[in-house]
Scaffold this motif. Structure first.
Motif, mmCIF file in Angstrom:
data_model
loop_
_atom_site.group_PDB
_atom_site.id
_atom_site.type_symbol
_atom_site.label_atom_id
_atom_site.label_comp_id
_atom_site.label_asym_id
_atom_site.label_seq_id
_atom_site.Cartn_x
_atom_site.Cartn_y
_atom_site.Cartn_z
ATOM 1 N N TRP A 1 -3.364 5.282 -8.138
ATOM 2 C CA TRP A 1 -4.214 5.591 -6.983
ATOM 3 C C TRP A 1 -5.302 4.534 -6.802
ATOM 4 N N ALA B 1 -5.715 -1.072 -0.037
ATOM 5 C CA ALA B 1 -6.232 -0.648 1.263
ATOM 6 C C ALA B 1 -7.483 -1.434 1.640
ATOM 7 N N ALA C 1 -3.794 1.666 -5.069
ATOM 8 C CA ALA C 1 -3.671 1.924 -3.629
ATOM 9 C C ALA C 1 -4.999 1.690 -2.915
ATOM 10 N N ALA D 1 2.396 6.851 -6.935
ATOM 11 C CA ALA D 1 1.432 7.825 -7.437
ATOM 12 C C ALA D 1 1.927 9.256 -7.224
ATOM 13 N N LEU D 2 2.578 9.494 -6.088
ATOM 14 C CA LEU D 2 3.058 10.836 -5.790
ATOM 15 C C LEU D 2 4.341 11.182 -6.538
ATOM 16 N N LEU E 1 0.831 -1.202 0.000
ATOM 17 C CA LEU E 1 0.000 0.000 0.000
ATOM 18 C C LEU E 1 0.872 1.261 0.000
ATOM 19 N N ALA E 2 1.893 1.271 0.850
ATOM 20 C CA ALA E 2 2.787 2.435 0.903
ATOM 21 C C ALA E 2 3.498 2.632 -0.438
ATOM 22 N N TRP F 1 2.387 1.811 -3.518
ATOM 23 C CA TRP F 1 1.484 2.377 -4.527
ATOM 24 C C TRP F 1 1.313 3.885 -4.302
ATOM 25 N N VAL F 2 1.133 4.283 -3.053
ATOM 26 C CA VAL F 2 0.952 5.703 -2.752
ATOM 27 C C VAL F 2 2.196 6.501 -3.153
#
Length: 388
Positions: free
Chosen positions: A362, A369, A365, A286-287, A279-280, A282-283
């Motif tokens: 996103w 989640a 993510a 994306a950023l 999860l971390a 993917w985030v």
């Protein structure tokens, strides 16, 4: 491990190359056939839908047939579908060939998983699964980048021809070396179709299958659009696409290999820690997708985490369905491909809505989640039911 396992992995390598190579070919297919990139991306979803339907049907149809005969039949259909796909001038026919190839792929993988785990000791299912799925991840390392490079040099149709040619030696090898029996280990008593269906109603098995669908949906959501993400967001030249795909595949191979050693003994730490890290990742992608160095570093890490968690879930599903070997393997295949069908559709919808090529990341993510929330809630529910 029996040598026949590695021959099955060779065929899975050809099939994995076909399933994943579209990540590097989607833009070229869209231009050649006059469709949008998200429309071309539905070829991945069509393949996944075929596998969802094909796996349980193939498991039921192949219950009383010898494993070698069934595997050869499915692989032969898979080969022919790629020949037709390479020759077709229209998107609709190409879409149909992807569904047909997926039906054959699903049948092969469902029977292959059952045969592979039947060739080894009862407590070695994770290692047998890792060898078989190693063909898929090796396809990400070698087959997919090679297909993307070949498509760039000679056109996307050449990649379809390459898969057909790759399947031919796998056919010959399976005919010579895979046992003719349905699987080498006798079925446990009470594994008729109705008994298997009853065994598949367990909540823990259904939860595991659902988690597999969510995690694989996240994986395919980003992976399907990794080529345009690399060129349009990260700003790398199109020549980098095969290399980026190879990095993802290298991580995926490492993830399946390491998970194969841990899934038999320590599955919960892999799922919890690996899921949180995924999860971390993917985030962060994306950023930071606009930064080439960060993207190149994250891609193999995400491949490792996504396939490590995904293959662990497959192994756990096989353990949970130990008394339903045929349909258990089939439903594990179907669940993963529910995600593989859902992910590209959701990612394409996000792109079509004007959110750009970061949007699929996103979505990945969010799907991861959701899997973590479901896992956490289920674990707490089990603890609450246990007596103090």
């Amino acid at each position: 491990m029996p040598f026949a396992l590695y021959l099955l992995a060779l065929a899975v390598f050809a099939q994995g190359t076909s399933e994943f190579m579209l990540s590097g070919l989607v833009p070229d297919i869209a231009r050649d056939l006059g469709v949008s990139v998200p429309t071309a991306g539905t070829l991945t979803s069509a393949f996944a839908v075929g596998m969802i339907v094909g796996a349980p049907l193939a498991a039921l149809l192949g219950r009383r047939r010898p494993a070698r005969q069934t595997l050869l039949m499915f692989l032969g259909v898979f080969l022919l579908a790629h020949v037709v796909g390479a020759l077709t001038p229209g998107f609709a026919v190409l879409l149909a060939t992807r569904v047909l190839a997926a039906l054959a792929d699903a049948g092969f993988l469902a029977v292959g998983l059952t045969a592979a785990t039947g060739m080894v000791a009862p407590d070695a299912k994770g290692r047998a699964t890792a060898i078989l799925l190693g063909g898929t991840t090796l396809a990400c390392v070698v087959g997919v980048p090679a297909g993307a490079a070949l498509g760039r040099l000679l056109g996307w149709r050449s990649a379809f021809w390459a898969v057909a040619l790759l399947s031919a030696p796998a056919l010959a090898a399976i005919a010579r070396s895979v046992p003719g029996a349905r699987w080498s280990r006798p079925e446990p008593p009470g594994t008729e179709a109705r008994a298997e269906l009853r065994a598949l109603r367990r909540p823990r098995l259904l939860l595991t299958l659902g988690l597999g669908a969510l995690v694989n949906g996240a994986t395919f959501c980003t992976f399907t659009y990794l080529a345009p993400l690399t060129t349009e967001v990260t700003g790398l030249d199109a020549g980098w696409v095969p290399g980026v795909l190879a990095l993802f595949g290298t991580g995926a191979f490492a993830g399946v290999t390491s998970a194969g050693r841990l899934a038999d003994r320590r599955p919960r730490p892999v799922l919890r820690a690996g899921g949180a890290a995924l999860l971390a990742g993917w985030v962060l992608l994306a950023l930071a997708a606009g930064h080439p160095t960060t993207t190149v570093l994250l891609v193999p890490l995400l491949g490792l985490l996504a396939f490590g968690v995904g293959s662990t879930l497959i192994t756990r599903a096989l353990y949970e369905a130990a008394d339903a070997p045929s349909l258990g393997a089939a439903l594990a295949t179907s669940a993963l491909n529910v995600g593989a069908a859902l992910g590209p559709v959701l990612g394409g919808a996000a792109i079509d809505s004007g959110l750009g090529y970061r949007a699929p990341v996103w979505v990945s993510a969010l799907l991861t989640a959701a899997a973590l929330v479901a896992l956490t809630v289920s674990v707490r529910a089990v603890r609450d039911r246990q007596p103090a």
